[in-house]
Design an enzyme around this catalytic site. Structure first.
Site, short mmCIF file in Angstrom:
data_model
loop_
_atom_site.label_atom_id
_atom_site.label_comp_id
_atom_site.label_asym_id
_atom_site.label_seq_id
_atom_site.Cartn_x
_atom_site.Cartn_y
_atom_site.Cartn_z
N SER A 11 9.66 36.98 39.70
CA SER A 11 9.43 36.66 38.29
C SER A 11 10.68 36.93 37.46
CB SER A 11 8.29 37.53 37.74
OG SER A 11 8.30 37.46 36.33
N HIS A 36 8.87 32.31 39.46
CA HIS A 36 7.77 32.54 38.51
C HIS A 36 8.37 32.75 37.12
CE1 HIS A 36 3.61 33.86 37.59
NE2 HIS A 36 4.16 34.79 36.83
N ASP A 38 7.44 33.62 33.18
CA ASP A 38 6.41 34.21 32.32
C ASP A 38 6.68 33.89 30.85
OD1 ASP A 38 4.66 35.75 34.12
OD2 ASP A 38 6.51 36.84 34.60
N MET A 40 5.51 34.23 27.08
CA MET A 40 4.65 35.11 26.26
C MET A 40 4.88 34.82 24.78
SD MET A 40 5.13 38.74 28.18
CE MET A 40 5.14 38.87 29.97
N HIS A 69 3.82 30.49 34.05
CA HIS A 69 2.63 31.27 33.69
C HIS A 69 2.61 31.41 32.17
CE1 HIS A 69 0.62 35.54 34.05
NE2 HIS A 69 -0.18 34.67 33.48
N MET A 71 1.28 32.81 29.05
CA MET A 71 0.48 33.87 28.41
C MET A 71 0.55 33.63 26.91
SD MET A 71 1.69 36.93 30.88
CE MET A 71 3.08 35.94 31.43
N MET A 140 -4.50 38.30 37.84
CA MET A 140 -3.65 39.35 37.25
C MET A 140 -4.12 40.71 37.76
SD MET A 140 -1.34 37.93 35.34
CE MET A 140 -0.66 39.53 34.91
N GLY A 147 6.50 43.85 32.79
CA GLY A 147 6.76 44.11 34.20
C GLY A 147 6.71 45.61 34.46
N GLY A 148 6.74 45.96 35.72
CA GLY A 148 6.88 47.36 36.10
C GLY A 148 5.63 48.22 35.97
N ASP A 178 -0.52 38.63 40.69
CA ASP A 178 0.57 38.91 39.75
C ASP A 178 0.42 40.29 39.11
OD1 ASP A 178 2.67 38.71 37.98
OD2 ASP A 178 1.82 37.05 36.81
N GLY A 180 2.47 44.41 39.74
CA GLY A 180 2.51 45.61 40.57
C GLY A 180 2.69 45.33 42.06
C1 DX5 Z 1 3.22 40.34 33.59
C2 DX5 Z 1 3.76 39.09 34.23
C3 DX5 Z 1 4.26 39.28 35.61
C4 DX5 Z 1 5.38 40.30 35.73
C5 DX5 Z 1 5.14 41.08 36.96
O1 DX5 Z 1 2.55 40.04 32.43
O2 DX5 Z 1 2.79 38.06 34.27
O3 DX5 Z 1 4.61 38.05 36.23
O4 DX5 Z 1 6.65 39.71 35.81
O5 DX5 Z 1 6.03 42.12 37.02
P1 DX5 Z 1 5.96 43.27 38.11
O6 DX5 Z 1 6.11 42.61 39.46
O7 DX5 Z 1 7.09 44.15 37.75
O8 DX5 Z 1 4.61 43.94 37.98
ZN ZN Z 2 3.28 36.21 35.52
#
Ligand code: DX5
Ligand code: ZN
Length: 222
Positions: A11, A36, A38, A40, A69, A71, A140, A147-148, A178, A180
């Site tokens: 991602s 991927h 993201d 937002m 993706h 969001m 999800m 992330g993280g 998606d 963790g």
């Molecule tokens: C979170 C995103 C994920 C994110 C995952 O809202 O949709 O795609 O990048 O990040 P990690 O792999 O660090 O959990």
């Molecule tokens: Zn995502």
């Protein structure tokens, strides 16, 4: 479906945005499978990232599948822009689009593959009426926005349920996971018959991204 073929989708959320072309190149070089992206909007989720121009500018830097993706609230407003930007899959949230069936039809009519995603608190039953028309379901495993974060274990049963429904009804969607995903959690995902694992911070934080992809694919062989 062979679990050994779990595809990995790094991602871009965890990439260094001042060097995005190089970061995408590192995904190409790592032998990961998809990219991927993201998107937002600061309303559906408490964070803001990028829009269609970002995706359009990155498109020439990779031949990999662009897995977008969204969001964002009311994603139906932006389907044509994201399709024109070079997206291959466009995934919207079931919680963000009132006329979800129509939105998925719009994605397909745009020439893209249609995906639907669910946040951790939404049950699979919410999307059962549209399972026959989707190409991808994005489960999800964290609350979207950042992330993280750590994978929420209780969400894993949704992967099993979706694999079961696919088997029972002959649906042909891919199941993507998606949030963790890392070397410690990927085995739990692969054994529940997911097809794709999105991986942000673990990929971009790895000292050697080529070695990381090799290692995570090995761990996925359960
Ligand atoms: C979170 C995103 C994920 C994110 C995952 O809202 O949709 O795609 O990048 O990040 P990690 O792999 O660090 O959990
Ligand atoms: Zn995502």
């Amino acid at each position: 479906m062979e679990t050994a073929s779990l595809r990995i989708a790094p991602s871009m959320l965890s990439a260094d945005f001042s060097r995005t072309a190089e970061e995408v190149q590192s995904i190409n070089d790592s032998k990961a499978d998809w990219v991927h992206l993201d998107v937002m909007d600061g309303i559906f989720v408490p964070n803001i990232t990028f829009g269609p121009k970002f995706i359009q500018d990155l498109r020439p830097h990779s031949d990999l599948v662009f897995d977008v993706h969204l969001m964002i609230d009311k994603p139906e407003r932006y389907i044509s822009l994201f399709a024109e930007s070079g997206s291959d899959y466009i995934t919207v949230h079931g919680e963000a689009s009132l006329h979800l069936h129509r939105t998925l039809q719009m994605i397909k009519a745009s020439g893209c593959k249609a995906g639907v995603s669910l946040i951790p608190s939404t049950p699979v039953s919410m999307i059962e009426p549209i399972l026959d028309m989707v190409d991808l379901i994005l489960v999800m495993t964290v609350n979207p926005g950042f992330g993280g974060q750590s994978l929420i274990i209780s969400t894993l049963q949704k992967i099993e349920r979706l694999a079961e429904l696919r088997e029972q009804h002959g649906y042909d969607y891919l199941i993507s996971v998606d949030g963790g995903v890392n070397l410690d959690t990927v085995g739990e995902i692969a054994k529940r018959k997911a097809d794709i694992a999105v991986c942000g911070s673990a990929f971009f934080g790895a000292p050697d991204r080529v070695a990381f992809i090799q290692a995570i694919k090995e761990r996925a062989q359960v």
